[in-house]
Write a protein that holds these residues in place. Structure first.
Motif, PDB file in Angstrom:
ATOM      1  N   MET A   1       0.849  -1.175   0.000  1.00 27.53           N
ATOM      2  CA  MET A   1       0.000   0.000   0.000  1.00 27.53           C
ATOM      3  C   MET A   1       0.887   1.227   0.000  1.00 27.53           C
ATOM      4  O   MET A   1       1.820   1.331   0.759  1.00 27.53           O
ATOM      5  N   GLU A   2       0.621   2.145  -0.859  1.00 35.13           N
ATOM      6  CA  GLU A   2       1.518   3.273  -0.970  1.00 35.13           C
ATOM      7  C   GLU A   2       0.849   4.620  -0.811  1.00 35.13           C
ATOM      8  O   GLU A   2       1.535   5.631  -0.747  1.00 35.13           O
ATOM      9  N   ASP A  20      -4.276   1.383  -1.914  1.00 29.96           N
ATOM     10  CA  ASP A  20      -3.200   1.434  -2.878  1.00 29.96           C
ATOM     11  C   ASP A  20      -3.709   1.318  -4.306  1.00 29.96           C
ATOM     12  O   ASP A  20      -2.944   1.132  -5.225  1.00 29.96           O
ATOM     13  N   GLU A 169       0.165  -6.741   5.770  1.00 28.64           N
ATOM     14  CA  GLU A 169       0.479  -5.326   5.593  1.00 28.64           C
ATOM     15  C   GLU A 169      -0.687  -4.388   5.926  1.00 28.64           C
ATOM     16  O   GLU A 169      -0.542  -3.444   6.677  1.00 28.64           O
ATOM     17  N   ASP A 563       3.665  -5.093  -8.695  1.00 31.99           N
ATOM     18  CA  ASP A 563       2.553  -4.425  -8.012  1.00 31.99           C
ATOM     19  C   ASP A 563       2.123  -3.270  -8.907  1.00 31.99           C
ATOM     20  O   ASP A 563       2.260  -2.113  -8.560  1.00 31.99           O
ATOM     21  N   GLU A 601      -1.835  -8.200  -6.198  1.00 28.39           N
ATOM     22  CA  GLU A 601      -0.410  -7.917  -6.303  1.00 28.39           C
ATOM     23  C   GLU A 601       0.293  -9.192  -5.883  1.00 28.39           C
ATOM     24  O   GLU A 601      -0.175  -9.880  -4.982  1.00 28.39           O
ATOM     25  N   GLN A 619      -1.579 -10.822  -2.745  1.00 31.02           N
ATOM     26  CA  GLN A 619      -2.160  -9.775  -1.913  1.00 31.02           C
ATOM     27  C   GLN A 619      -3.318  -9.095  -2.646  1.00 31.02           C
ATOM     28  O   GLN A 619      -3.273  -8.920  -3.861  1.00 31.02           O
TER      29      GLN A 619
HETATM   30 CA    CA Z   1       1.282  -3.072  -2.347  1.00 33.34          CA
END
Ligand code: CA
Ligand code: FEO
Ligand code: CA
Ligand code: CA
Length: 653
Positions: A1-2, A20, A169, A563, A601, A619
């Motif tokens: 996640m960004e 994300d 995460e 990703d 991802e 994910q």
């Molecule tokens: Ca990610």
């Protein structure tokens, strides 16, 4: 996640609602047309060193030069079809490439099989309940079960037992709360369920007739959550920056979250890396977010909508201003002592840690390479003050040492600059907490979002995935540092990403200087004819975008996970779902090994000790309905660890 989403007006019931997968970081959400992109491109700069570097990366000769510089055997020199498969290369990969796919399936090469080992919600602790697809569990059941969104993973063996450690995460809100209207949490238990789905899951695994299986209710099974007591160590421990009302001594933290990539120490412990720790904090007073130190780390009015501050006041920085300083670290966990306190190692710096790749320098110093995954942030290295003694205690090896940041020159060289009080004008504690600010003061090179770092097992050579950066050549980073197009980040508005590698001088991971080049520029040669086509080792059969997870196997092959944008359209046409590939560092060849289900991802991988099983993390499959992986039927999609092996049982890597 960004990325961060606004709260509370969150779009839901779609994978695009996941943090994300929306916001301005998401290439799909803000994909400009070609015309718009052209308008946004900066005027071409005069030719500089980076042009030469880019030319080298884009030319076949360049790939060969890179291979030469990094040790390609002379028997391959002068081979015109260097990147074409040969018998030797076939043997080196040992599988036929997998085609791109947009189907809701995990696809592996012919002769391989994949099955799910452990999925979100599967019980791992005593008293755990089987996953309930209707309710998706409660806070209590989630606390005893595998967390959501598996990421970095490691396998440990001791005394004949094997433990798999998996990072969890973040959460797929639209799925985790998919039984609620608008997929929003209803009350404290729902919020806590989300909280308990974070952290780390440790499970004992054992070989069986059908392959590796979970040892149910093993005393080694453990859940680490955002409420697990842990210790702070290193230069910032006890400093005023870490003191809170609950911990006036600044030495005892509570929990870990947004655990992204992982690492392992030579003494057999897990390193779990706190990445986007910021979006869990919700300042009740908007003025709090004016603090530049908070802004640098993205803590402000926008958050992920998880609601933690509603059930724990410490997540409101207006009330507990130092709590954000206690997250963003590398955390060390003993996988064989479920009663042990995890330790936050502040000497390794505070930033959006991706993973922690640990190597031993020739003289025994412990070296940790780390990326800070944000646009225009930096690449770091820690070198321990002491040396590792195999039979000794690793006393303070991750507490005392030199943290440095990378500067890349366009001539293919680079330097590690130590973040010392003398160089930065900051105290050791300030450097450990406000690491980004310290690195900015030294003029470190802004990078295209450093994700995983992986070190070659046989020689001093290190790779980092630079996943993408839409703001390269466009805007400065959050600290105001310029992001000009440069050697290691050679494309403006970089949407595909690249893999960079370096070799320390003298083969010494503790050396101040290194040489670097680009192993691969991801791109789409079917759509573009310029640098966006990628390097010559990218072709229609293996193209991908957004390299992220990286890991070497024992044979020196580089496994690459993505990703990225899985729209399979436009700039990304022909790439399909996210995937895993294998790269040969010697020849540059890259071959697709696996494709993931819809919306996922592919992140996190670990080889079983015998090399015959490869554990891979899938994910955030989704959105619900578009993906039913892995259960099929009417159940929600679930992030899961898959076990991949050859049908004949032979070694993979
Ligand atoms: Ca990610
Ligand atoms: Fe959690 Fe940068 O990936
Ligand atoms: Ca990642
Ligand atoms: Ca990523």
């Amino acid at each position: 996640m960004e990325v961060i989403q606004p709260h509370p007006n969150l779009p839901v019931k779609s994978a695009k609602a996941e943090p994300d997968m929306t916001s301005k970081d998401d290439p799909r959400a803000h994909e400009p047309s070609f015309d718009n992109m052209d308008e946004r491109l900066a005027p071409p700069p005069p030719e500089t060193g980076f042009d030469i570097v880019l030319d080298r990366a884009l030319s076949r000769r360049g790939v060969m030069c890179g291979a030469l510089r990094f040790g390609l055997g002379s028997f391959l020199l002068g081979t015109a079809g260097l990147l074409r498969p040969t018998l030797a290369l076939e043997g080196r990969f040992g599988f036929a490439p997998v085609a791109a796919s947009s189907s809701d399936a995990l696809r592996v090469p012919e002769g391989f099989e994949a099955r799910v080992l452990l999925a979100w919600g599967d019980p791992v602790l005593p008293g755990g309940e089987p996953f309930d697809a209707a309710t998706r569990g409660t806070a209590a059941s989630q606390a005893r079960a595998m967390g959501d969104n598996c990421d970095g993973m490691e396998i440990f063996q001791r005394g004949g037992r094997t433990v798999l450690a998996v990072n969890n995460e973040y959460i797929n809100r639209a799925v985790l709360w998919g039984n609620r209207p608008e997929s929003r949490p209803e009350g404290a238990d729902d919020i806590e369920k989300g909280m308990m789905a974070h952290g780390v899951t440790l499970v004992e695994i054992a070989p069986g007739a059908e392959g590796w299986r979970i040892v149910a209710e093993s005393p080694l099974n453990r859940r680490i959550t955002p409420r697990t007591p842990m210790r702070l160590s290193g230069p910032a421990a006890g400093d005023a920056l870490l003191r809170t009302s609950a911990d006036p001594d600044g030495i005892a933290s509570l929990g870990t979250w947004n655990n992204c990539g992982s690492g392992r120490t030579p003494w057999g412990t897990l390193l779990t890396c706190e990445e986007n720790f910021n979006g869990y904090f919700s300042p009740s007073d908007p003025a709090t977010a004016d603090d530049p130190a908070l802004r640098r780390y993205g803590i402000g009015a926008r958050n992920y909508g998880y609601g933690w501050a509603e059930i724990e006041p410490r997540f409101d920085p207006s009330r507990e201003p130092n709590e954000p300083n206690r997250a963003g670290y590398v955390v060390e966990i003993d996988p064989f002592d479920p009663a042990s306190l995890p330790v936050k190692r502040t000497a390794l710096g505070r930033f959006k840690h991706e993973n922690a790749e640990v190597v031993l320098a020739a003289d025994g110093h412990v070296v940790v390479y780390m990326g800070d995954d944000e646009r225009g942030e930096f690449l770091y290295r820690f070198v321990s003050a002491g040396v590792f003694v195999p039979e000794g205690e690793p006393v303070r090896l991750l507490d005392e040492g030199r943290l440095a940041v990378a500067v890349f020159e366009d001539d293919g060289t680079g330097t590690w600059l130590d973040l010392t009080p003398e160089a930065t004008g900051m105290s050791a504690a300030q450097i450990a907490v406000h690491t980004r600010i310290a690195a900015s003061r030294l003029g470190a090179t802004t990078m295209d979002r450093p994700e995983w770092v992986a070190a070659h097992p046989h020689r001093a050579e290190v790779y980092v995935a630079l996943t993408n950066n839409r703001e390269r050549g466009v805007a400065p980073n959050a600290g105001g540092d310029a992001q000009p197009v440069n050697g290691p980040n050679p494309r403006a508005e970089n949407r595909y990403g690249q893999i960079l590698r370096w070799r320390p001088h003298g083969g010494d991971h503790a050396a101040a200087r290194f040489e670097w080049d680009l192993y691969a520029l991801a791109g789409n040669p079917a759509v573009h004819a310029d640098a966006r086509a990628g390097s010559p080792n990218i072709d229609a059969a293996n193209m991908f975008n957004a390299p992220d997870g990286l890991r070497f196997d024992r044979f020196g092959r580089l496994w690459i996970q993505t990703d990225g944008n899985d729209s399979n359209a436009g700039d990304f046409a022909g790439m399909g779902n996210n995937q895993m590939l294998v790269g040969d560092p010697l020849t540059g060849e890259i071959r697709r090994f696996l494709t993931g289900p819809v919306g996922c991802e592919v992140t996190g991988l670990a080889f079983a000790p015998d090399g015959r099983t490869l554990f891979v993390g899938i994910q955030h499959p989704g959105p619900e309905g578009a993906s039913r992986w892995p259960d099929g039927g009417e159940g929600p999609p679930r992030a899961a660890v898959a076990a991949v092996r050859r049908i004949d049982g032979s070694v993979i890597g």
